[in-house]
Design a protein around this motif. Structure first.
Motif, PDB file in Angstrom:
ATOM      1  N   ALA A 177      -3.999  44.372  83.168  1.00 45.71           N
ATOM      2  CA  ALA A 177      -2.751  44.963  83.174  1.00 45.71           C
ATOM      3  C   ALA A 177      -2.411  45.156  81.689  1.00 45.71           C
ATOM      4  O   ALA A 177      -1.864  46.138  81.266  1.00 45.71           O
ATOM      5  CB  ALA A 177      -1.580  44.241  83.990  1.00 45.71           C
ATOM      6  N   ALA A 178      -2.448  44.084  80.964  1.00 43.38           N
ATOM      7  CA  ALA A 178      -2.123  43.838  79.319  1.00 43.38           C
ATOM      8  C   ALA A 178      -2.657  45.003  78.589  1.00 43.38           C
ATOM      9  O   ALA A 178      -2.103  45.597  77.890  1.00 43.38           O
ATOM     10  CB  ALA A 178      -2.090  42.658  78.925  1.00 43.38           C
ATOM     11  N   ILE A 180      -4.363  47.781  79.677  1.00 43.31           N
ATOM     12  CA  ILE A 180      -3.618  49.244  80.271  1.00 43.31           C
ATOM     13  C   ILE A 180      -2.421  49.348  79.437  1.00 43.31           C
ATOM     14  O   ILE A 180      -1.978  50.472  79.126  1.00 43.31           O
ATOM     15  CB  ILE A 180      -3.673  49.148  81.540  1.00 43.31           C
ATOM     16  CG1 ILE A 180      -5.081  49.224  82.100  1.00 43.31           C
ATOM     17  CG2 ILE A 180      -2.839  50.462  82.080  1.00 43.31           C
ATOM     18  CD1 ILE A 180      -5.231  49.297  83.644  1.00 43.31           C
ATOM     19  N   ASP A 181      -1.385  48.290  79.439  1.00 49.46           N
ATOM     20  CA  ASP A 181      -0.031  48.334  78.619  1.00 49.46           C
ATOM     21  C   ASP A 181      -0.328  48.334  77.320  1.00 49.46           C
ATOM     22  O   ASP A 181       0.920  48.244  76.535  1.00 49.46           O
ATOM     23  CB  ASP A 181       0.754  47.224  79.249  1.00 49.46           C
ATOM     24  CG  ASP A 181       1.515  47.687  80.576  1.00 49.46           C
ATOM     25  OD1 ASP A 181       1.499  48.922  80.871  1.00 49.46           O
ATOM     26  OD2 ASP A 181       1.981  46.637  80.930  1.00 49.46           O
ATOM     27  N   GLY A 182      -1.493  48.510  76.796  1.00 50.89           N
ATOM     28  CA  GLY A 182      -1.695  48.806  75.275  1.00 50.89           C
ATOM     29  C   GLY A 182      -1.564  47.395  74.541  1.00 50.89           C
ATOM     30  O   GLY A 182      -1.317  47.381  73.269  1.00 50.89           O
ATOM     31  N   ALA A 183      -1.736  46.124  75.158  1.00 47.77           N
ATOM     32  CA  ALA A 183      -1.703  44.899  74.248  1.00 47.77           C
ATOM     33  C   ALA A 183      -3.202  44.529  74.027  1.00 47.77           C
ATOM     34  O   ALA A 183      -3.976  44.493  74.861  1.00 47.77           O
ATOM     35  CB  ALA A 183      -1.083  43.858  75.025  1.00 47.77           C
TER      36      ALA A 183
ATOM     37  N   ILE C  78      -3.630  56.718  81.525  1.00 49.30           N
ATOM     38  CA  ILE C  78      -3.870  56.393  82.940  1.00 49.30           C
ATOM     39  C   ILE C  78      -3.029  55.241  83.118  1.00 49.30           C
ATOM     40  O   ILE C  78      -2.371  54.501  82.158  1.00 49.30           O
ATOM     41  CB  ILE C  78      -5.115  55.831  83.318  1.00 49.30           C
ATOM     42  CG1 ILE C  78      -5.744  54.621  82.325  1.00 49.30           C
ATOM     43  CG2 ILE C  78      -6.265  57.074  83.115  1.00 49.30           C
ATOM     44  CD1 ILE C  78      -6.177  53.474  82.813  1.00 49.30           C
ATOM     45  N   TYR C  99       6.971  46.894  79.540  1.00 50.84           N
ATOM     46  CA  TYR C  99       6.217  46.310  78.359  1.00 50.84           C
ATOM     47  C   TYR C  99       5.454  47.423  77.693  1.00 50.84           C
ATOM     48  O   TYR C  99       5.233  47.221  76.462  1.00 50.84           O
ATOM     49  CB  TYR C  99       5.401  45.139  79.117  1.00 50.84           C
ATOM     50  CG  TYR C  99       4.669  44.352  78.036  1.00 50.84           C
ATOM     51  CD1 TYR C  99       5.285  43.643  77.004  1.00 50.84           C
ATOM     52  CD2 TYR C  99       3.248  44.449  78.163  1.00 50.84           C
ATOM     53  CE1 TYR C  99       4.362  43.139  76.190  1.00 50.84           C
ATOM     54  CE2 TYR C  99       2.293  43.719  77.417  1.00 50.84           C
ATOM     55  CZ  TYR C  99       2.899  43.013  76.266  1.00 50.84           C
ATOM     56  OH  TYR C  99       2.219  42.201  75.372  1.00 50.84           O
ATOM     57  N   GLY C 100       4.862  48.144  78.637  1.00 49.71           N
ATOM     58  CA  GLY C 100       3.612  48.947  77.971  1.00 49.71           C
ATOM     59  C   GLY C 100       4.296  50.172  77.155  1.00 49.71           C
ATOM     60  O   GLY C 100       3.849  50.574  76.194  1.00 49.71           O
ATOM     61  N   ARG C 147       5.954  50.346  87.043  1.00 51.93           N
ATOM     62  CA  ARG C 147       5.348  49.903  86.167  1.00 51.93           C
ATOM     63  C   ARG C 147       4.197  51.222  85.861  1.00 51.93           C
ATOM     64  O   ARG C 147       4.051  51.734  84.579  1.00 51.93           O
ATOM     65  CB  ARG C 147       4.236  48.798  86.068  1.00 51.93           C
ATOM     66  CG  ARG C 147       4.067  48.545  84.708  1.00 51.93           C
ATOM     67  CD  ARG C 147       3.329  46.989  84.514  1.00 51.93           C
ATOM     68  NE  ARG C 147       2.307  46.716  85.588  1.00 51.93           N
ATOM     69  CZ  ARG C 147       1.654  45.537  85.733  1.00 51.93           C
ATOM     70  NH1 ARG C 147       2.013  44.320  84.953  1.00 51.93           N
ATOM     71  NH2 ARG C 147       0.867  45.433  86.475  1.00 51.93           N
ATOM     72  N   ARG C 151       5.066  55.009  83.206  1.00 53.62           N
ATOM     73  CA  ARG C 151       4.281  55.549  81.805  1.00 53.62           C
ATOM     74  C   ARG C 151       3.929  56.898  81.862  1.00 53.62           C
ATOM     75  O   ARG C 151       3.663  57.515  81.022  1.00 53.62           O
ATOM     76  CB  ARG C 151       2.842  54.914  81.938  1.00 53.62           C
ATOM     77  CG  ARG C 151       2.799  53.483  81.838  1.00 53.62           C
ATOM     78  CD  ARG C 151       1.368  52.668  82.098  1.00 53.62           C
ATOM     79  NE  ARG C 151       0.424  53.117  81.287  1.00 53.62           N
ATOM     80  CZ  ARG C 151       0.160  52.949  80.027  1.00 53.62           C
ATOM     81  NH1 ARG C 151       0.846  51.860  79.781  1.00 53.62           N
ATOM     82  NH2 ARG C 151      -0.827  53.332  79.221  1.00 53.62           N
TER      83      ARG C 151
END
Lengths: 282, 293, 358
Positions: A177-178, A180-183, C78, C99-100, C147, C151
């Motif tokens: 998940a991180a 995908i969240d760009g981390a 995505i 967060y993202g 979440r 996006r």
């Protein structure tokens, strides 16, 4: 308890009270001795109830130290112990958590090799390599420095294993998940993994602080300058005064001071301490 | 071993491992290999030259009555510390597991010697057994025993055994208590229904089920007695009288650091290393076995 | 919004195991595609390859105009909803959703706006300050959806998002996800092992088995004209009855006794060819006026309330249970003999060797 047998309950409490007495009495006697003037402690039997020299004795050892043992103020030794214990604790936690992170979350050549190198440290306590380790520290000119007191002790297989174990229980989806969240690897570590490791770090803090505070042989080797003495090894100098009787009331005051910080940590953070102890040995 | 999801990065993992590995290599692996190397060398009296002597240092050690004596002292000491401390802790843990009222208070009162350094524990008991002022020595004298650990080797050995075992009580107590609490209540209830008395239940049900914990603690206690008790000896008896309390770790320190016998001390280090490695292997094989259950 | 194209996509693990055998799918913009199959069929692997969490061994994945094989997950435009939600336990729900966006460097007020909007849509507004562990399973599921929504991605990816919920909540969330997706019009790929979920939600289904896409089609196509025996057996509950049969002239003969006419649309077949005849339990009739009668000895009856399931054997084949599904409730004693009929439009014929529909 399964059946109701009152005498068994009484027996249990009795045995436990004896146990508590075995634990507490030595410390009580030590404390009592530290509150009397020196003359009282020349001949047995010594008093079993505190005297009136509490403030005097403690102020004397903290400020001036015991003259026969070089006169290093115990306050200085306490400070040295604190610096050493905290450096070891934070150093171990810091380098172990990043090492475990590398081993669990990265694929790279020699990964297993690095793991085994860390593992080997378990088999090489200071006690089995005293002279050569001393030589290394001497060559690096780290004798009589805080770095010399702490740095050689901060490699830790157990802390690395503990963090590795914990990271393996963190769900993989969290990392996905991180991503995908760009981390990236840095952000994931700082934003997600580090906050999640807080309890483990705290539990480890308790165990490692005690480990660091109670070091004996190592400070004995690397300090010759009295201003770097730590309290646990410093007591020995007061007990083994040549050709004289130890000044028992002052020695006992120092002893109480030496055990106070780690005891406060253990009793104050009892839950974390038990957790840390059990997990480290897993 | 590691995750399905992994990061790829050319230098980051090495950078993360660098501090741990650097310290390990500089302060652990390099000195250990030095000890191995020196253990097969003999230095001349002035430390100017040394020559290869193969196993001579080791042979000399095992022909040295002082070293053999130290070995014997260490074994007696370790076994005594392990049994004394574990036996007392087990008794306390079993009782603490039984009581309902106040078990938390007992636990708090029993765990804190863990925080006390072995050396400090040594000083506490050294004081209580001191022949002139010690309360225990005084009590023994009232009973007609003239305790003096400055002169009597047996008294001195007993002193460091008691001090070392006392320091380890809380550790053993916590693990025994955790082990006891992990035994399913239903098993003990089944045994009670089968008519087993509390004593019989302990020996036939609880003690066998506790054996993994007991074995684990046995190894830990022996390792502790071998390597963790240097402070107890050094702060109190200094190995005396006449080597009666000179355990192996104390001897390796004394011969190397005070006596400056490089080769002999290195050979002692190598033997100690072999002992730690042996004990670690035993411990890990046991952990592996436990995982299978 | 984007279309997604999979072009001969393959996955081979380092140990040589081939998880995906070359899959082609064209997903049109705004379509809801469900990947369905038994566990280990490769459906999750395929989804994770689209997400960028697994590398692509061979073939190409396009999202919109871009070939994304080498892109990081964060750069593929995505969003993904995980089976165990994968919420960050130490962050509030608001921070989980934000967060993202923060990592993208989006301005604070824009983030605030998007999170509030998503919370509005999902009715989460009161939960934003809480930690995930203070929420129920259904609420966590919504946060995970939130979440994904904030996006505003080109593609939603769902990895069995409902399988941790209880049955009642699952039905409710199923409807909600579908409604939401329609309103947003976002292309979606949804993985599930539950065929009811697959049938009810999908615009088109991809039925997968052992790393192969056995059939791609609308739920009705897949139900009415299953392409293989595997699909026929997997989709529909209770599962389709299969009987070994032989072609004889214009007929299909079961056990040498039952003569079925060729199903509609099947051309002439060579005589003596071994085939498998499939009949869905709901297409068998008790009595009735179907084309052929099957004599069945009743073994067991299950009452579902609205329906009754009857299990029995053909007299010459006591190995394979035949299942009948009938409406209403009816009692049969065990051992009772009944005759079932079936219309020839409801017969499915499969090649016995390849399992392919004839």
């Amino acid at each position: 308890m399964i059946e109701n047998r009152p005498w068994l309950a009484v027996l249990s409490h009795l045995v436990l009270l004896v146990g508590v007495a075995v634990i507490v009495l030595p410390i009580w006697i030590t404390f009592v001795a530290s509150t009397h003037p020196g003359e009282v402690l020349m001949q047995a039997p010594i008093p079993m109830w505190p005297g009136d020299k509490f403030l005097e004795n403690y102020a004397l050892v903290l400020g001036a130290g015991v003259e026969d043992a070089g006169g290093v103020p115990v306050g200085v030794m306490l400070l040295n112990s604190l610096i050493m214990a905290l450096s070891i604790t934070f150093g171990k936690i810091a380098i172990s958590i990043i090492a475990a992170y590398a081993i669990v979350y990265f694929e790279f050549p020699f990964r297993m090799f690095c793991f085994w190198i860390i593992f080997i440290t378990l088999m090489l306590p200071v006690e089995v390599r005293i002279l050569p380790t001393f030589a290394v520290v001497a060559n690096l000119e780290m004798l009589n420095t805080y770095a010399g007191l702490s740095v050689p002790l901060i490699a830790s297989a157990t802390a690395t294993f503990l963090f590795r174990q914990f990271f393996l229980t963190v769900p993989e989806e969290l990392c996905e998940a991180a991503r995908i969240d760009g981390a990236g690897p840095f952000k994931f570590f700082i934003d997600i993994l580090l906050p999640l490791s807080r309890t483990n770090m705290a539990a480890l803090f308790v165990i490692l602080f005690i480990y660091g505070w109670n070091q004996y042989l190592w400070p004995l080797l690397v300090t010759t300058d009295e201003s770097y003495y730590t309290i646990v090894m410093g007591i020995q100098r007061m007990v083994n005064v040549s050709e004289q009787l130890p000044v028992w009331n002052l020695v006992m005051a120092t002893t109480i001071l030496a055990m106070l910080p780690p005891v406060i940590v253990v009793v104050g953070m009892q839950k974390l301490f038990v957790k840390g102890l059990v997990e480290v040995e897993k | 071993m590691h995750k399905k999801v992994i990061f790829r990065h050319r230098w980051l993992p090495y950078a993360l491992l660098f501090p741990q590995l650097a310290i390990t290599i500089v302060f652990f692996i390099w000195p250990a290999s030095q000890a191995l190397y020196q253990s097969v060398l003999l230095e001349d009296a002035f430390g100017l030259s040394s020559k290869f002597v193969a196993l001579e240092n080791f042979i000399a050690l095992f022909e040295d009555p002082h070293y053999l004596g130290s070995f014997k002292v260490t074994i007696v000491f370790s076994v005594a510390v392990a049994f004394l401390s574990m036996g007392f802790s087990l008794l306390l843990a079993v009782m603490a597991d039984r009581v309902i009222k106040g078990s938390m208070a007992y636990k708090t009162l029993l765990i804190w010697p863990y925080a006390i350094a072995p050396a400090v524990s040594g000083v506490l008991w050294f004081f209580m057994f001191n022949p002139t002022v010690g309360i225990n020595a005084w009590l023994l004298r009232q009973m007609g025993y003239d305790w003096n650990h400055y002169l009597d080797g047996g008294d001195a050995l007993l002193l460091i055994i008691i001090a070392s075992a006392w320091q380890q009580i809380s550790y053993n107590f916590l693990f025994f208590l955790a082990g006891l609490q992990a035994i399913p209540r239903s098993l003990i209830e089944a045994a009670a229904i089968d008519g087993a008395s509390p004593m019989k239940r302990f020996w036939t049900i609880i003690f066998p089920l506790l054996s993994p914990t007991t074995f684990f603690l046995l190894v830990v206690n022996i390792v502790y007695a071998f390597f963790g008790t240097f402070g107890v000896v050094h702060a109190t008896t200094d190995g005396g009288p006449y080597g009666a309390t000179s355990i192996l770790v104390y001897k390796v320190f004394n011969d190397g650091f005070v006596g400056l016998d490089l080769g002999g001390s290195a050979a002692q280090s190598v033997i100690l290393m072999a002992i730690v490695i042996g004990l670690t292997v035993v411990q890990f094989r046991y952990v592996e076995r436990q995982v299978e259950y | 919004m984007a279309e997604v194209r999979l072009n001969d996509v393959q996955k081979v693990y380092p140990n040589g195991f081939k998880a995906i055998h070359g899959i082609d799918i064209d997903i049109t913009d705004g379509e809801f595609i469900v990947l369905v199959g038994p566990s280990g069929c490769g459906k999750s692997t395929l989804l994770r390859m689209i997400a960028g969490l697994e590398t692509v061994s061979d073939g190409e994945i396009h999202i919109g105009e871009r070939m994304v094989n080498q892109l990081e997950p964060a750069d593929r435009d995505i969003a993904m909803v995980f089976q165990n939600y994968a919420l960050y336990p130490h962050m509030s729900c608001y921070d989980n959703m934000a967060y993202g966006l923060r990592n993208k460097g989006m301005p604070k007020d824009e983030i605030e706006k998007r999170v509030r909007e998503a919370a509005e849509i999902l009715e989460l507004a009161q939960l934003l300050d809480r930690r995930p562990r203070q929420l129920s399973g259904g609420q966590r599921q919504r946060i995970a959806m939130g979440r994904a929504i904030v996006r505003e991605p080109s593609v939603f990816l769902f990895d069995e998002p409902l399988s941790n919920l209880d049955a009642k909540l699952r039905v409710q969330m199923r409807v909600e996800i579908r409604k939401l997706q329609r309103n947003l019009g976002t292309t979606s790929v949804y993985v599930t092992h539950d065929q009811v979920e697959a049938m009810t939600m999908a615009d088109r289904l991809v039925v997968m088995n052992e790393g192969v896409a056995e059939q791609i089609g609308t739920p009705i196509e897949v139900y009415e004209r299953p392409a293989t025996m595997f699909v026929a057996g997997f989709i529909g509950s209770p599962a389709m009855n299969f009987m070994d049969a032989k072609v004889e002239g214009e007929e299909v003969v079961v056990g040498g006794k039952l003569h079925f006419p060729m199903p509609n649309g099947t051309g002439a077949l060579e005589a003596g060819r071994e085939v498998s005849l499939g009949i869905r339990p709901e297409h068998l009739d008790l009595g009735g006026n179907g084309d052929v009668g099957l004599p069945i000895k009743v073994e067991l009856v299950e009452h579902l309330g609205a329906d009754t399931l009857v299990y029995g054997y053909l007299p010459w084949d006591t190995q394979n249970l035949v299942t009948l599904r009938m409406q209403g409730s009816q009692e049969f004693p065990a051992g009772h003999e009944i005759t079932l009929t079936v219309s020839h439009d409801h017969l499915h014929l499969f090649d016995k060797q390849s399992g392919k529909r004839i």
